[in-house]
Design a protein around this motif. Structure first.
Motif, PDB file in Angstrom:
ATOM      1  N   LYS A  82       0.862  -1.192   0.000  1.00  0.00           N
ATOM      2  CA  LYS A  82       0.000   0.000   0.000  1.00  0.00           C
ATOM      3  C   LYS A  82       0.893   1.234   0.000  1.00  0.00           C
ATOM      4  CE  LYS A  82      -3.340  -2.626   2.708  1.00  0.00           C
ATOM      5  NZ  LYS A  82      -3.897  -2.843   4.062  1.00  0.00           N
ATOM      6  N   PRO A  83       1.422   1.611  -1.157  1.00  0.00           N
ATOM      7  CA  PRO A  83       2.469   2.650  -1.216  1.00  0.00           C
ATOM      8  C   PRO A  83       1.980   4.080  -1.032  1.00  0.00           C
ATOM      9  CG  PRO A  83       1.931   1.886  -3.422  1.00  0.00           C
ATOM     10  CD  PRO A  83       1.152   1.016  -2.479  1.00  0.00           C
ATOM     11  N   ILE A  84       0.674   4.296  -0.863  1.00  0.00           N
ATOM     12  CA  ILE A  84       0.180   5.662  -0.753  1.00  0.00           C
ATOM     13  C   ILE A  84       0.831   6.400   0.417  1.00  0.00           C
ATOM     14  CG2 ILE A  84      -1.834   4.819   0.521  1.00  0.00           C
ATOM     15  CD1 ILE A  84      -1.553   8.014  -1.670  1.00  0.00           C
ATOM     16  N   GLY A  85       1.062   5.707   1.529  1.00  0.00           N
ATOM     17  CA  GLY A  85       1.694   6.351   2.679  1.00  0.00           C
ATOM     18  C   GLY A  85       3.114   6.797   2.380  1.00  0.00           C
ATOM     19  N   THR A  86       3.834   5.995   1.597  1.00  0.00           N
ATOM     20  CA  THR A  86       5.193   6.379   1.192  1.00  0.00           C
ATOM     21  C   THR A  86       5.159   7.617   0.317  1.00  0.00           C
ATOM     22  OG1 THR A  86       5.871   4.048   1.295  1.00  0.00           O
ATOM     23  CG2 THR A  86       7.306   5.565   0.088  1.00  0.00           C
ATOM     24  N   TRP A  87       4.200   7.680  -0.580  1.00  0.00           N
ATOM     25  CA  TRP A  87       4.056   8.874  -1.427  1.00  0.00           C
ATOM     26  C   TRP A  87       3.809  10.124  -0.575  1.00  0.00           C
ATOM     27  CZ3 TRP A  87       5.318   9.786  -6.237  1.00  0.00           C
ATOM     28  CH2 TRP A  87       5.358   8.751  -7.172  1.00  0.00           C
ATOM     29  N   LEU A  88       2.909   9.995   0.384  1.00  0.00           N
ATOM     30  CA  LEU A  88       2.553  11.162   1.203  1.00  0.00           C
ATOM     31  C   LEU A  88       3.709  11.602   2.103  1.00  0.00           C
ATOM     32  CD1 LEU A  88      -1.099  10.136   2.168  1.00  0.00           C
ATOM     33  CD2 LEU A  88      -0.376  11.775   0.416  1.00  0.00           C
ATOM     34  N   LEU A  89       4.599  10.682   2.442  1.00  0.00           N
ATOM     35  CA  LEU A  89       5.801  11.033   3.188  1.00  0.00           C
ATOM     36  C   LEU A  89       6.855  11.651   2.276  1.00  0.00           C
ATOM     37  CD1 LEU A  89       7.513  10.879   5.824  1.00  0.00           C
ATOM     38  CD2 LEU A  89       8.155   8.563   5.129  1.00  0.00           C
ATOM     39  N   TYR A  90       6.933  11.148   1.053  1.00  0.00           N
ATOM     40  CA  TYR A  90       7.982  11.556   0.119  1.00  0.00           C
ATOM     41  C   TYR A  90       7.707  12.910  -0.542  1.00  0.00           C
ATOM     42  CZ  TYR A  90      10.946  11.283  -4.097  1.00  0.00           C
ATOM     43  OH  TYR A  90      11.840  11.534  -5.099  1.00  0.00           O
ATOM     44  N   LEU A  91       6.460  13.192  -0.854  1.00  0.00           N
ATOM     45  CA  LEU A  91       6.146  14.382  -1.658  1.00  0.00           C
ATOM     46  C   LEU A  91       6.580  15.700  -1.026  1.00  0.00           C
ATOM     47  CD1 LEU A  91       2.777  13.166  -3.170  1.00  0.00           C
ATOM     48  CD2 LEU A  91       4.807  13.872  -4.463  1.00  0.00           C
ATOM     49  N   PRO A  92       6.389  15.919   0.288  1.00  0.00           N
ATOM     50  CA  PRO A  92       6.924  17.164   0.865  1.00  0.00           C
ATOM     51  C   PRO A  92       8.442  17.301   0.697  1.00  0.00           C
ATOM     52  CG  PRO A  92       5.321  16.191   2.347  1.00  0.00           C
ATOM     53  CD  PRO A  92       5.571  15.178   1.279  1.00  0.00           C
ATOM     54  N   CYS A  93       9.155  16.170   0.674  1.00  0.00           N
ATOM     55  CA  CYS A  93      10.601  16.211   0.409  1.00  0.00           C
ATOM     56  C   CYS A  93      10.865  16.737  -1.000  1.00  0.00           C
ATOM     57  CB  CYS A  93      11.213  14.825   0.550  1.00  0.00           C
ATOM     58  SG  CYS A  93      10.911  13.992   2.114  1.00  0.00           S
ATOM     59  N   THR A  94      10.070  16.266  -1.967  1.00  0.00           N
ATOM     60  CA  THR A  94      10.268  16.704  -3.357  1.00  0.00           C
ATOM     61  C   THR A  94       9.976  18.190  -3.508  1.00  0.00           C
ATOM     62  OG1 THR A  94       7.997  16.221  -4.119  1.00  0.00           O
ATOM     63  CG2 THR A  94       9.575  14.405  -4.122  1.00  0.00           C
ATOM     64  N   TRP A  95       8.976  18.687  -2.786  1.00  0.00           N
ATOM     65  CA  TRP A  95       8.677  20.125  -2.852  1.00  0.00           C
ATOM     66  C   TRP A  95       9.886  20.934  -2.389  1.00  0.00           C
ATOM     67  CZ3 TRP A  95       3.608  19.841   0.537  1.00  0.00           C
ATOM     68  CH2 TRP A  95       2.672  19.053  -0.120  1.00  0.00           C
ATOM     69  N   SER A  96      10.427  20.530  -1.252  1.00  0.00           N
ATOM     70  CA  SER A  96      11.529  21.272  -0.649  1.00  0.00           C
ATOM     71  C   SER A  96      12.785  21.214  -1.507  1.00  0.00           C
ATOM     72  CB  SER A  96      11.803  20.702   0.745  1.00  0.00           C
ATOM     73  OG  SER A  96      12.698  21.507   1.455  1.00  0.00           O
ATOM     74  N   ILE A  97      13.104  20.032  -2.013  1.00  0.00           N
ATOM     75  CA  ILE A  97      14.283  19.870  -2.878  1.00  0.00           C
ATOM     76  C   ILE A  97      14.134  20.703  -4.141  1.00  0.00           C
ATOM     77  CG2 ILE A  97      15.540  18.201  -4.298  1.00  0.00           C
ATOM     78  CD1 ILE A  97      14.891  16.100  -2.122  1.00  0.00           C
ATOM     79  N   SER A  98      12.939  20.710  -4.705  1.00  0.00           N
ATOM     80  CA  SER A  98      12.700  21.460  -5.945  1.00  0.00           C
ATOM     81  C   SER A  98      12.753  22.968  -5.711  1.00  0.00           C
ATOM     82  CB  SER A  98      11.343  21.069  -6.535  1.00  0.00           C
ATOM     83  OG  SER A  98      11.286  19.683  -6.773  1.00  0.00           O
TER      84      SER A  98
END
Length: 371
Positions: A82-98
């Motif tokens: 159920k990878p949705i939780g991993t996505w929701l943890l990862y996406l704020p990281c992508t915002w900050s890095i970008s």
């Protein structure tokens, strides 16, 4: 001869169909349940497809099911199915890095992959800690009774050994960052360990989850820049917390009846029939904070277009939400991955747009100097 056989076969199938249709509904449902399929009220599809008669699937659940049988309980403990939780943890990281990328440049792909690996490991570790704390409660809730520890597929000792392995690998990822980020990342461990306990203490466990899940909004920027810029990182972190309050309140509505019976707390129980008003307030706060991030980062048109799309998505999500239908709550919860991806794309395109504006500005300045 072939024609007569075909006619006989058609008559046989017709008789079987009519006989099946004459079976009472209750009997049909009983047969379905006896066969192991979920009853009508169990809205979640089975995560364990049968070994035969299934089309080839590359879904996360199918990958877990194709793994060696002794490994499957551990992969499910990590929620790799159920990878949705991993996505929701990862996406704020992508915002900050970008956001931390240089104007006109794509985000650092190495950092994105590094944080992606860390998100898988830390989400797995968080789920393991959660299931260790909640093993007795999980047995009492129909949706969680089949989790590996609650179901007895993994012992408590085995889960601690597995947790140690995940945290060791996650530490290896963290040590690839600068010293400031190593210290900042280590500081989040207390949140990871304690947030599963909040549902026993407060009606705001979703706030504790927000503080934990959005730590990457701080860490991503510091991994690129060497430290946090409060004017960017703090409103970004705040917007992520508001986002978590939205999607995890929706998620919590799935279990509100069981939670009330066994004495657990959540914002779903706290807000009850006023949930949509609260979610609307969190959405406005999230969008306002993201607008402030854009101003402080000199963001451009694509970023604000993405912000408008996020606002439209949240509006539709909240307006159409049926908090009394678990299947609808699940669908709305999962759709938040789209929100995160829209914002990530808007940040990347907005950053690339900066280069275009910079070149145009240079040309204008050059032409003025020549005149």
């Amino acid at each position: 001869m072939l024609a007569s056989r075909a006619a006989g076969l058609a008559r046989g199938l017709g008789a079987v169909t009519q006989a099946w249709l004459r079976v009472p509904r209750g009997c049909s449902l009983a047969l379905v349940r006896a066969a192991g399929a979920p009853p009508t009220g169990d809205w979640r599809p089975s995560a364990r497809p049968g070994p035969r008669g299934r089309l080839l699937s590359l879904s996360a659940a199918a990958v877990v099911d194709s793994a060696p049988r002794p490994l499957q309980p551990y992969l499910r403990l990590m929620r790799l199915d159920k990878p949705i939780g991993t996505w929701l943890l990862y996406l704020p990281c992508t915002w900050s890095i970008s956001l931390a990328a240089e104007p006109g440049c794509f985000p650092d792909w190495y950092m994105l992959s590094l944080f992606g690996t860390g998100a898988i490991l830390m989400r797995g570790a968080g789920c393991t800690i959660n299931d260790i704390w909640d093993r007795d409660y999980d047995r009492k809730v129909s949706r969680t009774a089949n989790r590996p520890i609650a179901a007895g597929d993994i012992s408590t000792f085995q889960s601690f050994v597995f947790l140690s392995g995940q945290l060791t690998l996650a530490l290896g990822v963290l040590l690839c960052l600068n010293y400031y980020s190593i210290a900042l990342g280590a500081a989040s461990l207390l949140l990871v360990i304690t947030y599963p306990l909040m549902k026993r203490i407060t009606y705001w466990p979703q706030l504790a989850l927000g503080l934990t899940f959005n730590w990457g909004a701080l860490l991503g920027w510091s991994a690129i820049k060497g430290s946090c810029d409060p004017s960017v990182c703090l409103p970004l972190y705040f917007s992520g917390i508001m986002w978590t309050l939205i999607y995890d309140t929706i998620y919590a509505h799935q279990d509100k009846k069981d939670d009330a019976l066994i004495g657990l707390k959540s914002t779903a129980l706290r807000f009850s029939e006023n949930t949509k008003q609260w979610l609307s307030g969190f959405s406005l706060a999230m969008l306002g904070a993201l607008g402030l991030v854009g101003v402080n980062c000199d963001q451009t048109a694509p970023y604000y277009a993405a912000l408008a799309a996020v606002g439209a998505h949240l509006t539709h999500q909240i307006y159409t939400l049926d908090i009394h239908r678990p299947e609808d709550c699940w669908d709305k919860f999962v759709s938040n991955r789209t929100i995160g991806l829209i914002l990530f794309l808007g940040i990347v395109l907005g950053n690339l747009w900066k280069e275009k504006e910079t070149e145009e500005t240079k040309k204008n300045i050059g032409s003025r100097l020549e005149n």
